[in-house]
Each structure stands twice: as structure tokens, then as C-alpha cells.
Design a protein around this motif. Structure first.
Motif, short mmCIF file in Angstrom:
data_model
loop_
_atom_site.label_atom_id
_atom_site.label_comp_id
_atom_site.label_asym_id
_atom_site.label_seq_id
_atom_site.Cartn_x
_atom_site.Cartn_y
_atom_site.Cartn_z
N ALA A 1 4.09 -2.20 -9.60
CA ALA A 1 3.17 -1.06 -9.45
C ALA A 1 1.71 -1.53 -9.59
N ALA A 2 1.46 -2.44 -10.53
CA ALA A 2 0.10 -2.95 -10.74
C ALA A 2 -0.35 -3.75 -9.52
N VAL A 3 0.54 -4.58 -8.99
CA VAL A 3 0.22 -5.38 -7.80
C VAL A 3 -0.05 -4.45 -6.62
N ALA A 4 0.81 -3.46 -6.44
CA ALA A 4 0.67 -2.54 -5.29
C ALA A 4 -0.66 -1.79 -5.35
N ALA A 5 -1.02 -1.29 -6.53
CA ALA A 5 -2.28 -0.55 -6.67
C ALA A 5 -3.49 -1.44 -6.40
N THR A 6 -3.42 -2.69 -6.87
CA THR A 6 -4.53 -3.63 -6.69
C THR A 6 -4.67 -4.03 -5.23
N VAL A 7 -3.54 -4.26 -4.57
CA VAL A 7 -3.57 -4.57 -3.13
C VAL A 7 -4.15 -3.39 -2.36
N GLU B 1 0.82 -1.21 0.00
CA GLU B 1 0.00 0.00 0.00
C GLU B 1 0.86 1.26 0.00
N LYS B 2 1.97 1.20 0.73
CA LYS B 2 2.85 2.38 0.82
C LYS B 2 3.51 2.69 -0.53
N GLN B 3 3.62 1.65 -1.38
CA GLN B 3 4.27 1.84 -2.70
C GLN B 3 3.27 2.22 -3.79
N ALA B 4 1.98 2.16 -3.46
CA ALA B 4 0.95 2.27 -4.50
C ALA B 4 0.59 3.70 -4.85
N ARG B 5 0.26 3.90 -6.14
CA ARG B 5 -0.35 5.15 -6.57
C ARG B 5 -1.77 5.19 -6.05
N PRO B 6 -2.30 6.37 -5.76
CA PRO B 6 -3.68 6.45 -5.25
C PRO B 6 -4.70 5.90 -6.25
N VAL B 7 -5.68 5.15 -5.74
CA VAL B 7 -6.78 4.66 -6.55
C VAL B 7 -8.03 5.41 -6.08
N LYS B 8 -8.42 6.44 -6.86
CA LYS B 8 -9.53 7.32 -6.45
C LYS B 8 -10.82 7.07 -7.22
N GLN B 9 -10.70 6.50 -8.41
CA GLN B 9 -11.89 6.22 -9.24
C GLN B 9 -11.68 4.87 -9.90
N THR B 10 -12.68 3.98 -9.77
CA THR B 10 -12.55 2.65 -10.35
C THR B 10 -13.75 2.35 -11.24
#
Length: 727
Positions: free
Chosen positions: A477-483, A312-321
Motif C-alpha cells: 500500500a505504501a509503495v502503491a501510494a508513493t508510485v 496506481e490502480k491499487q493506491a489510496r488517493p493522495v490529495k494533500q502532501t
């Protein structure tokens, strides 16, 4: 300064001046929360002795320097402490009682300022003082029964005397976290104030006690004397509760009922004797396999959460899905996202599918309103987070897409390729596939590094697990954002590598394979269900297949057979027909059309209720090749060995990284009995050598599905375990 330690300080004086009040502050250095480890308890004893040696004090405030008050004992120490045996545990608890009793017996009034979470041992600390003031957002509780033990530091003694036996039983047997308003209502605390007013409120209570306005000695007498219940009241309070709680907890979880027995046995005793009863009962439960496994489960959960937090700390923000494919699954995903505050587009190509998805989300929100978890206004606000659409018009602003269309590789590939051309270059694409290879689905994508699996379990709102599947080209990055998105949805994500069935379904289908072989050799499927439910599964294999859907199981079995032909070839329908295939051939698909291994009727709440169906038994007879007799132990072995072996293989193949993640995935994903700790803990408990011997015996008759791996045989020879000693 009266005392200075690593976790505890005791200072004389207050912000308002005067030096007749001592403040004992828990503030464990280099930790984000306060925990009562052995070292901290030792410090507490030293701090209390230092307070006893000071003259001229007129009161004590116990407070916390952290956001939480005290989250409880240090659970990472439990297995090591439990290994020391019953006598040690009883003695340890009695020593803690001596420290807590010394706080309770101080020659002046005492008060706890509860600024945040106070659980387990932390709650037992605050029960020692004469008074308690609580922050508005704080919670208190005694969750020990959820770990297979009971409150061992005075919770079973003090709480019933403070709030009444019935309320204490509810708190302790249920292991609940209780809000400030609930604590005030039953008399567990004396006042609820904003956190910034806690110190002032605590000092005001001490001043009133010293002026004689509040009788702190009467409070102590009540806490240290027998419970004021006559024999009839005792019978009403305890016997009724034992029956109710035993029914709710079930036979595999003895701690809640044992806690009631401890309260009952100690009810007519003074403090010291009641605490001795509690200490003995704690030690007895602590040495049980249930406590060992539930404590292990807690620690495994911490491993999973820490890994999730790191991603989560490595992830880009996910604001709209967005979710592609409405219907029941799409609606469930949309509901979960919207309910936790992440806006989501719900796209489909048909109006009726959109309406079905919205209906599912509305139904789930309406249940929250019924349970008074949400107001109608809050429901409307959360529903507005779901935006239905028939077009890709707004997909340019989406951070992450969940594809949840039909489980068909060609359809999924077409949808994923289409949406990739309509989203931003950094948008993460995920597939809610349950079996199809992520690497395969990525073949035609221009940015396969932005693609991974996001496998939800049905029903989405209830099942905590999300498998995040890394394909060959998936980026970190994809894994981090999904987690991060899964965690934002309130789910427990576990990252696994790509293979047929990923982790959970790959492990589940050998279990179904074991079931099919049992039925072919004459085992009655209803008896198999009963044996496995008694073992601890929420439902037996035949019932589970009805819930999953027979056609879904056949499709997934074909994928598994193709991926692992040596072990699971028969799952793909090659050779003789299985009972599952016979059900599909006769249009008995399970709950979805009200007939499978069982028939289904609606109960009073409109939920499907299974009933025995002679037609199903007649159909199953078609596949029976022998009429063997099986003991309960035979059935358990035939079902559990292939499931456990496939879990071992997933660990050895690097599909899952740690035993902790493997076991948690099975508990959260398919309801593996929590009190057994998971498949790998189950092997450890049996002994790796004994498990290998059992598996090899079965493999001689039943083939590769039951054959141990070479590495597992080596572990058996060297007496290794998956979790190590005392883990």
C-alpha cells in the motif's frame, strides 16, 4: 455495410440520411487505442478495395471510434520487422504506399475527421485525404525521428507539399505533437471544430466539394506533383535546415537530418518516385543500431508505465502532501507537486529556509510564464498550492510526507520519528535519501509498513526519474501510494529494493571508481570527459562530479564502500587518496563553490560555465601513480565495464525486477546515452561473451570492480542475452 473487419468498418450512409457517403471507421477491437499493426494495414487494403468496388459514392469520411484517432504504427512489431532486412522493409513500405495512394486516388472527394491524437502512421493516413477537419483538443504529428527512423508511409512526401518545406521540416525533424490551432495556421487542416461537430463539418466539406465550391482535384495535383520550389529556394530551405538540425540533434541521432535529405531528394519528383526515395531511406535507418535501441527504449518505457499504472490502480488517493525541509530540494519538490495540482505543505524550522524554498518554486513558475506555458494568473493559482509552515499544525490531514532534510541518518531518523507521531495512522512517510538504507531509517518507526524511499534526482523539475525504494517492512500500500503520487507529479517512478545506493547511485559509483583509477594511472581528466561525452554522455565524469558536488560524492562513496567493501572499498577513502578526496581537502566542491575539476564563471544567462583550471590539474598530479597511455577505447572500457557490471548485479540481486526498468532508470536518472539503449542493451549489443572477455581482461589488472559475475559467465557460455532475440 461495405466492409467489416476486426479494426475497420466501412458503412454507407450518414446520420443525416442519404447513402452516397461512405464512412471508414478505425476501431480496433479489445484495445484502448487504434494502432496500425500489420494486420490493421492489411484490413485497410481490403477496406479500400471494397470502397473502390461500390458505385454511386460521392465521398469518403475517415474517422475513429476511439478517443484517439490513430496513435501510430504498432511499435511492438518493429524489431521483428527490422530483422527481415532492407529489401523486405522497402517492399513493405511500397505496399503501404499503394494502399494510401488508392485512398488519395478515389474518384470522389475525401475528408478525415480527426477527433484525437493522430501520430506517425496515423498522421500519414490523414494526409492521404483531400481535406481534414480537426477537434479542438486533437494533436497531430510525425514523431518517427525520435525512434531513429523517419516517416515511411508518405509523411516526407505529402506534408511538405501541403504545408511547405520549412514547416514540414520543423514538424518532421523535431518530431513534435502539434495542436489544432498550429495545424490550422500552417494549412495542415482545413477547419477546427468541437468534437461533437466533426461529422457535420466533414459532411459539409464533402457537399461543398461536390458542388464545385472546393476544388479537391487541385488539392490532389498539389500533393502528387513536385514541390513548387526553384533551385535557390530549395537551397535556402534545405541546406540551412540541415546545418541547424545537425547541430541540434548531434552526431548520434542521424534521423532528423536524413529526413530533410529525403524531402530534398524527393522535392523535384512526382509522387511515386518521391515515395520510393522515402521507402529506401526508411529501411536504411531502420537497420541502424540507433533505431534498434530507441525502439527498445520506447518498449522499455511502456513496461515501466504499465507497472506504474498497475500500482496506481491499487493506491489510496493522495490529495494533500507535505515536504519536510525547504531549501532548493524541498522547493523543487513543492514546485513539482503544486504545478501538477497536488497541494503541498512545505515545512522547515527556519524562516530563511522556507524563503529559499519559496524562492526556488517562484523562480521555476516564473520561467514557465516567460516561456508562455503559464499566465501570471495560473502561476498565482499554482503557487497557492504551496503552503509554507514552521509547525506541524496541519499535518493531521496529510496523505503522504516527503522527508527531504540533510543527508544524515541521525537527523533523518529524528525527523521521521517526530512526524510519525503527528500524522494520521494511514499517512505514508517517505524519505528523499540518495544512499541511506530505508530499512535502517525505519528502525525506530512504529509503523514501518507505511514508510518507503522516494528518491528524487536534482534538479527535480528536470529529471524524470523517481526511485521508490521498498524497505524490509514496507507494505504494498505504501509503495502503491508513493508510485501514484510520483506519477501525479509527472515523474516516472521505478520501484527498487533496498541496498546501499539503491539502483542508480549503486551503479553510478563504480563508474566514478573507474574514473578515479584512470586518473591515478595518468589519464588526463579533461580528456576522459571529452571521450565519454563523444561516447554520448551529457557530461563527462569529472564535470558530473562537479555538478553532483565533491562532498556529496565523498559521502555517498563512503556508504557504497561500507556496503560493498570488496568492489568499492576504495570509494570510502581507505588507503591512497583519490582525486575526488583531494578536491574536497582543498575546498574545491564543484559548481556549488565555483571550483572543482573545473573553475566556473557565469555565462550571459547567469548559468555556470566551466573553464579549464591549472590549479585543479596541479592537485590531481598528487594522486598520479603511473603515466600510462590510454586509447579512447581503453577509456570507454575502463569507464563502462564497472557501470554495466553493477547493473547486472542489481538485476541478479533482485534490486530491480527487469532489464527494462534497470535501463530506463539509468537513462532517466543519470543520462545514460539513450541511443545506446541502457547498460544491459549495451552488453547485448557487444555480445555477452565479448563483454565478459573484456571484463575478465581488465579484472586481472584492476580487481573486483571489473570481475564478471558467475551468472554472467554462464550467460556468455550459453549465448544468452538480457532482452532475448528481436526484443
Amino acid at each position: 455495410m461495405i466492409y467489416q473487419g476486426n479494426a475497420i468498418t466501412v458503412a454507407r450512409g450518414t446520420q443525416n440520411g442519404g447513402d452516397d457517403i461512405a464512412t471508414l471507421t478505425f476501431d480496433l477491437k479489445d484495445e484502448s487505442v487504434n494502432k496500425l499493426s500489420s494486420a490493421v494495414v492489411k484490413e485497410l487494403g481490403e477496406a479500400v478495395k471494397a470502397i473502390q468496388a461500390v458505385s454511386g459514392l460521392k465521398g469518403l469520411v475517415i474517422a475513429s471510434g476511439k478517443e484517439a484517432f490513430i496513435v501510430g504504427a504498432d511499435i511492438t512489431e518493429f524489431h521483428g520487422l527490422f530483422d527481415k532486412g532492407e529489401e523486405y522493409l522497402v517492399e513493405m513500405n511500397l505496399k503501404v504506399h499503394d494502399i494510401f495512394n488508392a485512398i488519395e486516388d478515389l474518384p470522389f472527394p475525401t475528408v478525415t475527421a480527426i477527433n484525437g491524437l493522430a501520430l506517425g502512421g496515423g498522421c500519414e493516413v490523414l494526409l492521404t485525404t483531400d481535406f481534414r477537419v480537426m477537434g479542438e483538443k486533437a494533436k497531430i504529428g510525425l514523431p518517427e525521428t525520435k525512434l531513429g527512423i523517419l516517416p515511411g508511409w508518405g509523411g516526407c512526401v505529402r506534408l511538405p507539399r501541403m504545408i511547405g518545406a520549412d514547416n514540414a521540416i520543423e514538424w518532421i525533424a523535431g518530431g513534435t505533437e502539434n495542436k489544432a490551432s498550429a495545424a490550422l495556421k500552417v494549412g495542415a487542416v482545413d477547419a477546427v471544430v468541437p468534437n461533437e461537430q466533426l461529422e457535420a463539418a466533414a459532411l459539409d466539406i464533402l457537399a461543398r466539394a461536390n458542388r464545385g465550391e472546393l476544388d479537391y482535384r487541385a488539392r490532389r495535383d498539389e500533393k502528387t506533383s513536385p514541390l513548387k520550389l526553384n533551385p535557390i529556394e530549395q537551397m535556402m530551405a534545405f541546406e540551412t535546415a540541415k546545418g541547424y538540425v545537425a547541430g541540434k540533434a548531434g552526431p548520434h541521432y542521424p534521423a532528423p537530418v536524413e529526413a530533410i535529405k529525403v524531402i530534398q531528394k524527393g522535392a523535384g519528383e512526382e509522387r511515386g518516385r518521391a515515395q520510393a526515395i522515402e521507402a529506401k531511406a526508411f529501411a536504411k535507418l531502420a537497420l541502424s543500431s540507433v533505431a534498434f535501441n530507441l525502439v527498445g527504449l520506447f518498449m522499455n518505457d511502456q513496461v515501466v508505465k504499465k507497472k506504474g499504472s498497475k500500482y496506481e490502480k491499487q493506491a489510496r488517493p493522495v490529495k494533500q502532501t507535505a515536504v519536510l525541509g525547504a531549501g532548493i530540494m524541498g522547493g523543487g519538490i513543492a514546485y513539482q507537486s503544486a504545478s501538477k495540482g497536488t497541494p503541498i505543505l512545505m515545512k522547515d524550522i527556519k524562516d530563511e529556509a522556507i524563503e529559499l524554498g519559496l524562492k526556488e518554486a517562484r523562480k521555476l513558475f516564473a520561467k514557465q510564464v516567460e516561456r508562455k506555458k503559464l499566465s501570471t494568473e495560473q502561476m498565482a493559482e499554482k503557487l497557492s498550492n504551496i503552503r509554507p509552515t514552521l509547525s506541524y499544525g496541519d499535518f493531521g490531514h496529510v496523505d503522504l510526507v516527503v522527508e527531504a532534510v540533510v543527508e544524515n541518518p541521525k537527523v533523518k531518523e529524528a525527523v521521521l520519528t517526530e512526524v510519525e507521531g503527528l500524522v494520521g495512522e494511514d499517512t505514508i512517510l517517505t524519505s528523499n535519501t540518495s544512499t541511506i538504507s530505508i530499512t535502517r531509517l525505519a528502525q525506530n518507526l512504529k509503523r514501518p509498513e507505511n514508510f518507503c524511499g522516494m528518491h528524487f534526482f536534482n534538479p527535480v523539475h528536470r529529471m524524470p526519474l523517481v526511485e521508490v525504494i521498498r524497505g524490509e517492512k514496507t507494505s504494498d500500500a505504501a509503495v502503491a501510494a508513493t508510485v501514484a503520487y510520483a506519477r501525479a507529479m509527472g515523474k516516472t517512478p521505478i520501484v527498487v529494493n533496498d541496498c546501499p545506493g539503491f539502483l542508480v547511485n549503486r551503479v553510478l559509483f563504480p563508474y566514478f571508481g573507474g574514473f578515479s583509477q584512470l586518473v591515478e594511472q595518468g589519464a588526463d581528466f579533461q580528456r576522459v570527459d571529452k571521450v565519454m561525452e563523444k561516447f554520448g554522455w551529457p557530461m563527462g565524469p569529472a564535470y558530473l562530479l562537479d555538478v553532483v558536488g565533491m562532498d556529496t560524492a565523498v559521502h555517498a562513496g563512503e556508504v557504497m564502500a561500507e556496503g560493498f567493501p570488496e568492489r568499492m572499498g576504495s570509494l570510502g577513502g581507505a588507503g591512497e587518496k583519490s582525486a575526488i578526496q583531494v578536491m574536497v581537502d582543498n575546498e574545491r566542491l564543484g559548481q556549488k563553490n565555483a571550483k572543482g575539476f573545473y573553475a566556473y564563471e557565469e555565462d550571459k544567462k547567469g548559468k555556470p560555465k566551466k573553464v579549464s583550471d591549472e590549479a585543479a590539474h596541479a592537485l590531481v598530479k598528487q594522486v598520479v601513480k603511473a603515466e600510462k597511455k590510454f586509447s579512447d577505447d581503453d577509456i570507454i572500457a575502463r569507464m563502462m565495464v564497472p557501470l554495466c557490471l553493477e547493473t547486472v548485479r542489481c538485476l541478479e540481486d533482485g534490486i530491480v525486477e527487469t532489464p527494462a526498468e534497470a535501463d530506463m532508470a539509468l537513462i532517466y536518472g543519470i543520462g545514460f546515452p539513450p541511443f545506446r539503449g541502457g547498460a544491459l542493451r549495451y552488453i547485448d549489443a557487444m555480445g555477452v561473451a565479448a563483454f565478459v572477455e573484456l571484463a575478465e581482461g581488465l579484472a586481472e589488472e584492476l580487481g573486483a570492480l571489473y570481475a564478471p559475475t558467475d551468472k554472467l559467465r554462464e550467460m556468455a557460455k550459453s549465448n544468452d542475452t538480457f532482452y532475448g532475440k528481436s526484443a
